[in-house]
Design a protein around this motif. Sequence first.
Motif, mmCIF file in Angstrom:
data_model
loop_
_atom_site.group_PDB
_atom_site.id
_atom_site.type_symbol
_atom_site.label_atom_id
_atom_site.label_comp_id
_atom_site.label_asym_id
_atom_site.label_seq_id
_atom_site.Cartn_x
_atom_site.Cartn_y
_atom_site.Cartn_z
ATOM 1 N N LEU A 366 0.825 -1.210 0.000
ATOM 2 C CA LEU A 366 0.000 0.000 0.000
ATOM 3 C C LEU A 366 0.861 1.263 0.000
ATOM 4 N N ASN A 367 2.152 1.108 0.154
ATOM 5 C CA ASN A 367 3.041 2.260 0.313
ATOM 6 C C ASN A 367 3.985 2.497 -0.858
ATOM 7 N N LEU A 368 4.369 1.449 -1.568
ATOM 8 C CA LEU A 368 5.306 1.594 -2.679
ATOM 9 C C LEU A 368 4.579 1.842 -3.993
ATOM 10 N N SER A 369 5.159 2.711 -4.821
ATOM 11 C CA SER A 369 4.586 2.938 -6.152
ATOM 12 C C SER A 369 4.834 1.720 -7.035
ATOM 13 N N PHE A 370 3.976 1.533 -8.015
ATOM 14 C CA PHE A 370 4.117 0.386 -8.908
ATOM 15 C C PHE A 370 5.426 0.461 -9.695
ATOM 16 N N LYS A 396 -3.253 -2.705 -9.865
ATOM 17 C CA LYS A 396 -4.400 -3.363 -9.244
ATOM 18 C C LYS A 396 -3.953 -4.601 -8.469
ATOM 19 N N GLU A 397 -3.084 -5.395 -9.044
ATOM 20 C CA GLU A 397 -2.556 -6.582 -8.354
ATOM 21 C C GLU A 397 -1.770 -6.187 -7.111
ATOM 22 N N LEU A 398 -1.002 -5.119 -7.236
ATOM 23 C CA LEU A 398 -0.178 -4.658 -6.129
ATOM 24 C C LEU A 398 -1.027 -4.261 -4.933
ATOM 25 N N ARG A 399 -2.091 -3.516 -5.171
ATOM 26 C CA ARG A 399 -2.913 -2.976 -4.085
ATOM 27 C C ARG A 399 -3.921 -3.985 -3.523
#
Length: 415
Positions: A366-370, A396-399
């Motif tokens: 939730l903190n790092l940019s893609f 989307k997968e990251l978050r």
Amino acid sequence: MECSWKTIIVLVCASLGIQYTAIRSLTASITSHCPAGHRCKTRHRVNSKYRRLCDDWCNSAHDRKHILILATTRSGSSFLGQLFNQHPAIFYLFEPLYHVQQVFANSSARMRNVVDRRALLGAHRDLLSNLYDCNLNFLENYLKPVPRDHETTVFFRRGASNALCEPPLCHMDQNSKDAIEHLCAKQCKALNLTLASQVCQTRSHMAIKTVRIPEIKDLRLLSEDPRLNLKIIHLVRDPRGILASRMGTFTDNFRAWKIWNATGRRPRSVDLSQIATTCSDLFNSVGTGLSKPPWLRGKYMLVRYEELAREPFKKTAEIYHFVGLDVDNQVKKWILRNTRGTSGAARNYKYTTTRNSTATAESWRLNLSFQIVQTVQHLCNATLIQLGYQLVQSLKELRNVSNSLVESKAFAPFV
């Protein structure tokens, strides 16, 4: 003076080499005559010349546990260390190799060029060997200012070790166990290293945590020392989570990363080498451990931080079983108190171990940019695959934290 300075350096390096050659020769000689492990029961067959040494070493191998937590910075090693620190029979030290590193870092550039990596690792191993023998006075070689009457006020993170903050070493207020490190720093003054050595000898076992050994192969000499019966807990973490934690903790060193994360524009000053080196060291160390070399048999366990954070009771039981100890009730109580904290509590102190451990495990998503995540995935692709961490292909997968990126992958201890 120039000639004298070079002579001293050469003698220091030569001395280190001679020490370790002698240790290996002695080890080889003794182990060729002294049975190891389950064969210690056949001591009566041992050459009388080695009988006493064999008896001492066999007893030590069966009774005293020497535990080393090997990790990299911001991988959850403080949390894991506390799982041993809370055991009343374990003498725990937090990052004692810090003092060796400080001496090296504060030396002149010329000396840093002369004293190479092997000499530094030799100093690390020498200190660890002495500490496992409860010789804390050996630290006096690295403490600045030099201790007077074996007392020092500069012992790094003394409060992280319960044994160093309790009687007879310190008579502080013991009411608040959660704040012991902060109270110890305020109330406990000079540490008597001779008395600390004596306290160490009263504890049945010893555990040391370090993030200053680059690769597990650097521990081979210690692992092969029959007096230690060393147990290595190798803690790893998703490199993307490691980076996010470093960015939040070491603000000055990761300022360019934080700008990149906030703006989406990558500054030219961003240094990719540190995370790349971290991944390389992880890959090499894990590769060594999983290849199961004879010198690690019965001594190596790989632990993923994410699994420890999600199921702390289960994983702690597995770790203690590998070490050969029972989980003490004080350890269980500490886990209960320190894995259900709030995120706000965790922000109050960057080295705190009080937090909601399950939520913390993958909070970096939730903190790092893609864009940064993609960069780390490119640099650390082999390491991520090796350790069983899934890659993400979109924001989307990251978050979507409901889907864990930690694959179900068994890493059984090498026994």
